[in-house]
Design an enzyme around this catalytic site. Structure first.
Site, PDB file in Angstrom:
ATOM      1  N   LYS A 184       0.971  -0.986  -0.078  1.00 12.94           N
ATOM      2  CA  LYS A 184      -0.153  -0.037  -0.046  1.00 12.94           C
ATOM      3  C   LYS A 184       0.753   1.363   0.104  1.00 12.94           C
ATOM      4  O   LYS A 184       1.727   1.531   1.019  1.00 12.94           O
ATOM      5  CB  LYS A 184      -0.964   0.049   1.523  1.00 12.94           C
ATOM      6  CG  LYS A 184      -1.721   1.291   1.179  1.00 12.94           C
ATOM      7  CD  LYS A 184      -2.768   0.961   2.511  1.00 12.94           C
ATOM      8  CE  LYS A 184      -3.619   2.219   2.817  1.00 12.94           C
ATOM      9  NZ  LYS A 184      -4.323   1.925   4.025  1.00 12.94           N
ATOM     10  N   LYS A 237      -2.191  -1.384  -3.971  1.00 12.07           N
ATOM     11  CA  LYS A 237      -3.277  -0.213  -3.917  1.00 12.07           C
ATOM     12  C   LYS A 237      -2.016   0.995  -3.652  1.00 12.07           C
ATOM     13  O   LYS A 237      -1.226   1.134  -2.849  1.00 12.07           O
ATOM     14  CB  LYS A 237      -3.719  -0.405  -2.495  1.00 12.07           C
ATOM     15  CG  LYS A 237      -4.669   0.810  -1.906  1.00 12.07           C
ATOM     16  CD  LYS A 237      -5.578   0.532  -0.926  1.00 12.07           C
ATOM     17  CE  LYS A 237      -6.110   2.019  -0.491  1.00 12.07           C
ATOM     18  NZ  LYS A 237      -5.876   2.255   0.973  1.00 12.07           N
TER      19      LYS A 237
HETATM   20  C1  PBG Z   1      -8.012   2.720   5.462  1.00 14.49           C
HETATM   21  C2  PBG Z   1      -8.101   2.728   4.174  1.00 14.49           C
HETATM   22  C3  PBG Z   1      -7.907   3.826   3.133  1.00 14.49           C
HETATM   23  C4  PBG Z   1      -8.236   3.245   1.901  1.00 14.49           C
HETATM   24  C5  PBG Z   1      -8.916   2.110   2.069  1.00 14.49           C
HETATM   25  N1  PBG Z   1      -8.535   1.654   3.445  1.00 14.49           N
HETATM   26  C6  PBG Z   1      -7.400   5.142   3.437  1.00 14.49           C
HETATM   27  C7  PBG Z   1      -5.835   5.266   3.547  1.00 14.49           C
HETATM   28  O1  PBG Z   1      -5.104   4.267   3.645  1.00 14.49           O
HETATM   29  O2  PBG Z   1      -5.446   6.590   3.874  1.00 14.49           O
HETATM   30  C8  PBG Z   1      -8.359   4.011   0.590  1.00 14.49           C
HETATM   31  C9  PBG Z   1      -9.265   3.664  -0.364  1.00 14.49           C
HETATM   32  C10 PBG Z   1      -9.607   4.650  -1.502  1.00 14.49           C
HETATM   33  O3  PBG Z   1      -8.889   5.779  -1.530  1.00 14.49           O
HETATM   34  O4  PBG Z   1     -10.367   4.364  -2.101  1.00 14.49           O
HETATM   35  N2  PBG Z   1      -6.618   2.737   6.121  1.00 14.49           N
HETATM   36 ZN    ZN Z   2      -6.415   3.445   8.314  1.00 15.64          ZN
END
Ligand code: PBG
Ligand code: ZN
Length: 314
Positions: A184, A237
């Site tokens: 991520k 992601k």
């Molecule tokens: C929670 C989470 C996030 C997203 C999914 N789970 C936000 C982040 O990590 O800042 C982002 C999903 C999206 O932008 O569609 N941690």
């Molecule tokens: Zn989070």
């Protein structure tokens, strides 16, 4: 005429996971302004939303919760009667075969907006890894107890998958799969999600626990570690800017999910809404590209639209 015969990649409805935002503080659907076409939904309607998705041929959804109360420790995230815990039960009653996946994180539940427990470090206040692990494990077990089919930890803590796996096993949930947000990146493309899930943070940023977009090897290594800790599904992601990473992570050998995130959705919607791009074609091209890169599963806010378009193509 032979073109379909030689097509290497096809989208299927069964590849798609639809994200759903359940908001405990509202009584009616609330549009998410930075994500045209998407809304937060009140808990009372999650059963109907699941039925609608199911009727479109979609069989998996991932849930994000917006709780009525937030605190420093994110205790609403593991409350037995929390927004997600109740939503899972409602959905499983309404559509028993729907695969209900829960996002395991604390950022929607903490008053500071960070993904776990905050404390003082030599570099100032920051996320504390190990205390946050216990929190994630507790959240995952509470989701399992509510009937979730798979948990998806998204906080990018070190040792997150192992901690959750051990605790789930200890609670009797040995068979419950973990889809780890294993690779991520600290991406600006999560911007609209902060509005959608009310998870903007009070200070700092998430770059201490999310990956530098410049790093490929480090990104793959994060997924390898999660695979070793027992993840059942790996995730990359965001998706569209990280196709090379999807390809590399696919070679690890576990199923790979790609999350087409809020900012990817917003960009396509904005250009489509202005008539600058053909939205439908761009959506199909983006998702086909993500599959071609090697993703088995795609989490996308376009899931319901795509299901409809796939029906028309037949
Ligand atoms: C929670 C989470 C996030 C997203 C999914 N789970 C936000 C982040 O990590 O800042 C982002 C999903 C999206 O932008 O569609 N941690
Ligand atoms: Zn989070």
């Amino acid at each position: 005429m032979f073109q379909p015969l030689f097509k290497e990649n096809r989208l299927h409805k069964t590849d798609l996971i639809a994200p759903v935002f359940v908001d405990e503080t509202i009584a009616a659907r609330k549009p998410i302004l930075s994500m045209p076409g998407q809304s937060r939904i009140p808990p009372g309607t999650v059963g109907e939303v699941a039925e609608t998705l199911w009727d479109c041929g979609l069989s998996a959804m991932v849930l994000f919760g917006i709780p009525a109360h937030k605190d420093a420790r994110g205790s609403g995230a593991f409350a037995q009667d929390g927004v997600i815990q109740k939503a899972v039960q409602t959905i499983k009653r309404a559509v028993p075969d729907m695969a209900v996946i829960t996002d395991v994180c604390a950022c929607e539940y903490t008053d500071h907006g960070h993904c776990g427990i905050i404390g003082d470090t030599p570099c100032g206040p920051d996320l504390l890894n190990d205390p946050s692990l216990d929190l994630m494990a507790k959240i995952a077990v509470s989701h399992a107890e509510s009937g979730a089919d798979m948990v998806a930890p998204s906080c990018m803590l070190d040792g997150m998958v192992a901690a959750i796996r051990n605790t789930l096993d200890g609670a009797g949930y040995e068979a419950l799969p973990i889809m780890s947000y294993s690779t991520k990146y600290a991406s600006a493309l999560y911007g609209p999600f902060r509005e959608a899930a009310d998870s903007g943070y009070a200070f700092g940023d998430r770059s201490t626990y999310q990956l530098d977009p410049a790093n490929a090897r480090e990104g793959v290594r994060e997924s390898v570690l999660d695979a070793e800790e027992g993840a059942d599904v790996l995730m990359v992601k965001p998706a569209g800017f990280y196709l090379d990473i999807i390809t590399s992570v696919a070679s690890i050998g576990l199923p790979v999910a790609a999350f087409q995130v809020s900012g990817e959705y917003a960009m396509i919607k904005a250009a489509g809404g202005n008539g600058w791009l053909d939205e439908r074609q761009v959506v199909m091209e983006s998702l086909t590209g993500i599959k071609r890169a090697g993703a088995d599963i795609i989490i996308t806010y376009f899931a319901e639209d795509v299901a409809g378009w796939l029906d028309e193509e037949q």
